[in-house]
Design a protein around this motif. Structure first.
Motif, short mmCIF file in Angstrom:
data_model
loop_
_atom_site.label_atom_id
_atom_site.label_comp_id
_atom_site.label_asym_id
_atom_site.label_seq_id
_atom_site.Cartn_x
_atom_site.Cartn_y
_atom_site.Cartn_z
N VAL A 70 0.85 -1.19 0.00
CA VAL A 70 0.00 0.00 0.00
C VAL A 70 0.88 1.24 0.00
CG1 VAL A 70 -1.72 1.33 1.29
CG2 VAL A 70 -1.93 -1.15 1.15
N ALA A 71 0.61 2.17 -0.92
CA ALA A 71 1.36 3.43 -0.96
C ALA A 71 0.66 4.45 -0.08
CB ALA A 71 1.45 3.94 -2.39
N VAL A 72 1.44 5.12 0.78
CA VAL A 72 0.89 6.08 1.74
C VAL A 72 0.42 7.35 1.03
CG1 VAL A 72 1.53 7.54 3.71
CG2 VAL A 72 2.32 5.17 3.59
N ASP A 73 1.12 7.67 -0.06
CA ASP A 73 0.82 8.92 -0.77
C ASP A 73 0.99 8.66 -2.27
OD1 ASP A 73 0.28 11.57 -1.21
OD2 ASP A 73 1.89 12.33 0.08
N VAL A 129 -0.85 -1.14 -4.22
CA VAL A 129 0.26 -1.27 -5.18
C VAL A 129 0.27 -2.72 -5.66
CG1 VAL A 129 2.78 -1.24 -5.40
CG2 VAL A 129 1.62 0.56 -4.08
N SER A 130 0.31 -2.89 -6.98
CA SER A 130 0.27 -4.24 -7.57
C SER A 130 1.42 -4.39 -8.56
CB SER A 130 -1.06 -4.44 -8.28
OG SER A 130 -1.16 -3.50 -9.33
N ALA A 131 1.49 -5.55 -9.16
CA ALA A 131 2.49 -5.74 -10.22
C ALA A 131 2.23 -4.75 -11.35
CB ALA A 131 2.43 -7.17 -10.73
N ARG A 132 0.96 -4.40 -11.54
CA ARG A 132 0.64 -3.42 -12.58
C ARG A 132 1.30 -2.07 -12.30
NH1 ARG A 132 -3.16 -3.19 -16.47
NH2 ARG A 132 -4.34 -4.93 -15.64
N THR A 133 1.37 -1.70 -11.02
CA THR A 133 2.05 -0.45 -10.66
C THR A 133 3.48 -0.48 -11.20
OG1 THR A 133 0.79 -0.53 -8.60
CG2 THR A 133 2.53 1.13 -8.75
N ALA A 134 4.14 -1.62 -10.99
CA ALA A 134 5.53 -1.76 -11.46
C ALA A 134 5.59 -1.66 -12.98
CB ALA A 134 6.12 -3.07 -10.98
N TYR A 135 4.63 -2.24 -13.66
CA TYR A 135 4.57 -2.13 -15.12
C TYR A 135 4.37 -0.69 -15.57
CZ TYR A 135 4.66 -6.92 -16.87
OH TYR A 135 5.07 -8.17 -17.24
N ASN A 136 3.53 0.05 -14.86
CA ASN A 136 3.27 1.43 -15.24
C ASN A 136 4.51 2.30 -15.03
OD1 ASN A 136 0.67 0.78 -15.85
ND2 ASN A 136 -0.20 1.53 -13.92
N VAL A 137 5.16 2.14 -13.88
CA VAL A 137 6.34 2.94 -13.56
C VAL A 137 7.50 2.53 -14.46
CG1 VAL A 137 8.02 3.54 -11.77
CG2 VAL A 137 5.60 3.33 -11.18
N PHE A 238 7.98 -5.00 -3.68
CA PHE A 238 6.58 -4.76 -3.27
C PHE A 238 6.03 -5.97 -2.51
CE2 PHE A 238 5.83 -1.81 -7.20
CZ PHE A 238 6.47 -0.77 -6.55
N LYS A 239 6.42 -7.17 -2.95
CA LYS A 239 5.91 -8.39 -2.30
C LYS A 239 6.36 -8.48 -0.84
CE LYS A 239 5.19 -11.44 -6.26
NZ LYS A 239 5.87 -12.40 -7.17
N THR A 243 4.26 -1.34 3.37
CA THR A 243 3.95 0.08 3.21
C THR A 243 5.01 0.76 2.35
OG1 THR A 243 3.08 -0.02 5.44
CG2 THR A 243 3.33 2.18 4.49
N ILE A 244 4.57 1.45 1.32
CA ILE A 244 5.49 2.18 0.44
C ILE A 244 5.40 3.66 0.84
CG2 ILE A 244 6.05 2.74 -1.98
CD1 ILE A 244 6.19 -0.29 -1.38
#
Lengths: 255, 304
Positions: A70-73, A129-137, A238-239, A243-244
């Motif tokens: 989970v990203a805090v911000d 935050v998911s694997a998709r987040t990593a794909y987007n970034v 992320f796994k 908290t990010i």
């Protein structure tokens, strides 16, 4: 008979003249109108196109959308002048996740990470935050490469970072400049840089191969391809992280 | 509206009588011909609408919506060209999973007419781009990438000429320097040629040989480089050349709320446009042509 031919002939001539007249009359660009159209919720989606996409989409979604952290911000590469929270996170992940493999393989450690600001392709939005987040970034298939550098090549790296005046993500390296971007100090692992020592710099294969004009990785004191995608390093991190919450810090600042 | 086509066909071979022209012919004047140019750039594999939590792009974009919008504009004006200025690939898992297949298939469904090649279109190597070509029912133009020693040879033309309701539209493509931006292993023997020199050649061909009424440059050079004023960009290209009517740009993800008007080498106003990225917007430029001599003296009015 004669009259008929005459009138036919004159009609032909008239038609010809009309044609010629039109032909020589060049097209004239009288008006140009330009506008930008929003593609938003006011435009209803075409159902055929949606149906065409569906099977492609379903396969990806089943892979990518489980929540890993989970990203805090919301973290954007535009927040911060010479270092950004998202850039710091990326560089730190490359250092921590990359070092696991590098140390196991060579007994050495990654001292510094240099990535490029342009390579951060999306923000990390607040919330799941998911694997998709990593794909987007990090949509690129870039892999981590570790390069041994010393002396002049390290100067080249620091000069590059300073002259770009940009928040290119770094880790392990601290740079302080004055308001005119003259170098005040540069340290590695919080110590003065030893010109005779080999330091290990992790970066992406793209940047190692002179991407974004980073020419300082070559020549060098050895190259180690980790065979490990930056995106996969992010997913691994992320796994194991709940908290990010990265921050802008003092790794590259103006004093 | 087919009359002009008809006239041009019939008039072939009558040039010997051209000196006899010059009729008044008020009856021939009709409402102007409207050519609509629609354009996207840097869509970067963004096929789905952005989710509700995705920051400033939330709930924007989406190919299915773009399809509806384009369809409705085409219904209003069949004389429409749909163009893309490159970086079709890379940016979402659709590209990582399917290599660009879906992007090209959807652009074909939306009836794109033409695209140019961006640096990220090399991201799966020049072979990766070549492999997806069978899915593209539209052409590619790039005048300053010399592909002759690559697998893409003959698959990319320098320019293409379209004819819409008697109006000849020439579109040529320009790409950004690949060295230092894309790995050599990816672009292989693709040669980058000077965009300004090539443009002079292109406008000469399109204006003088092909007699185009409208010349469009589909560019992936980037809008403007404030920190690097020597780097060629769309604004620089516009100022340094002539006979282009519109530059459709990409690469710098520049969100222009409206097209920029730039004075070209001849002092004539031309348009430079770019609609950001990720399919959030569609650019629309309408060109109105008439044959009424009275209006010729008034020049071209530009409304942006």
């Amino acid at each position: 008979m004669v009259n008929f031919t005459k009138s036919k002939l004159s009609l032909c001539l008239l038609v010809l003249l009309l044609i010629i007249s039109c032909k020589t009359e060049k097209l004239h660009l009288s008006k140009i109108e330009g506008k930008r159209l929003d593609i938003n919720k006011d435009v209803s989606p075409n159902p055929d196109v949606e149906a065409f996409i569906a099977p492609y989409k379903n396969r990806i979604e089943s892979d990518l959308d489980s929540v890993l952290a989970v990203a805090v911000d919301t973290y954007s590469k535009n927040d911060g002048e010479l270092n950004t929270a998202i850039g710091n996170l990326m560089a730190d992940i490359v250092q921590s996740e990359g070092n696991g493999i590098f140390h196991k393989r060579t007994g050495k450690n990654i001292d510094v990470v240099i990535l490029n600001h342009g390579g951060i392709r999306a923000e990390i939005p607040k919330g799941p935050v998911s694997a998709r987040t990593a794909y987007n970034v990090m949509p690129f298939e870039n892999e981590i490469v570790v390069v041994g550098l010393k002396g002049k090549q390290i100067d080249g790296a620091i000069n590059y970072l300073v002259s770009r005046k940009r928040a290119n993500p770094i880790a392990g390296l601290k740079i302080v400049v004055d308001k005119d971007f003259n170098l005040i100090s540069a340290t590695i692992n919080n110590e003065a840089i030893d010109a005779n020592k080999i330091y290990y710099f992790a970066t992406s294969d793209y940047l190692y191969n002179r991407g974004d004009n980073m020419n300082f990785f070559q020549p060098n004191e050895g190259v180690y391809e980790l065979d490990f995608k930056i995106r996969n390093a992010m997913i691994d991190y992320f796994k194991k992280t709940d908290t990010i919450n990265p921050v802008i810090d003092d790794r590259f600042i103006i004093k | 509206m087919r009359r002009r086509d008809f006239i041009q066909k019939v008039s072939a071979g009558t040039t010997a009588l051209a000196a006899a022209g010059g009729f008044g012919l008020q009856s021939f004047t009709s409402k102007p011909t409207k050519i609509t140019i629609l354009h996207t750039n840097d869509v970067h594999s963004h096929i789905d609408t952005f989710g509700p939590d995705e920051g400033r792009n939330a709930n924007k974009g989406g190919v299915a919506r773009r399809a509806s919008l384009i369809e409705s504009i085409r219904k209003q004006n069949p004389n429409t060209l749909l163009l893309d200025a490159g970086d079709i690939f890379q940016g979402t898992p659709y590209f990582n999973y399917y290599g660009g297949e879906l992007e090209f298939k959807l652009m074909s469904k939306l009836k794109y007419d033409l695209a140019t090649i961006g640096n990220h279109d090399f991201d799966n190597g020049i072979e990766g781009l070549y492999a997806q070509l069978p899915h593209a029912e539209f052409g590619f133009v790039s005048a300053n990438y010399d592909f002759s020693n690559t697998i893409m040879d003959t698959h990319v033309k320098p320019y293409q000429v379209f004819k819409k309701d008697g109006v000849k539209i020439g579109v040529f493509g320009l790409g950004i320097e690949l060295y230092g931006l894309v790995g050599k292993k990816l672009y292989k023997e693709t040669k980058y040629l000077d965009p300004i020199e090539i443009t002079q050649e292109m406008t000469r061909i399109l204006k003088l040989e092909k007699r185009c009424d409208l010349i469009i440059c589909l560019s992936h050079l980037g809008y403007n480089y404030r920190n690097n004023p020597d780097k060629v960009s769309d604004l620089k290209l516009a100022e340094a050349t002539k006979d282009i009517d519109l530059i459709i740009g990409g690469h710098t993800h520049t969100f222009l709320p409206k097209p920029t008007i730039v004075k070209n080498l001849d002092g004539k106003n031309i348009l430079v446009n770019q609609v950001g990225c990720y399919g959030l917007y569609l650019g629309q430029i309408d060109f109105y042509f008439d044959t009424d001599k009275n209006k010729t003296a008034n020049g071209t009015s530009i409304i942006v």
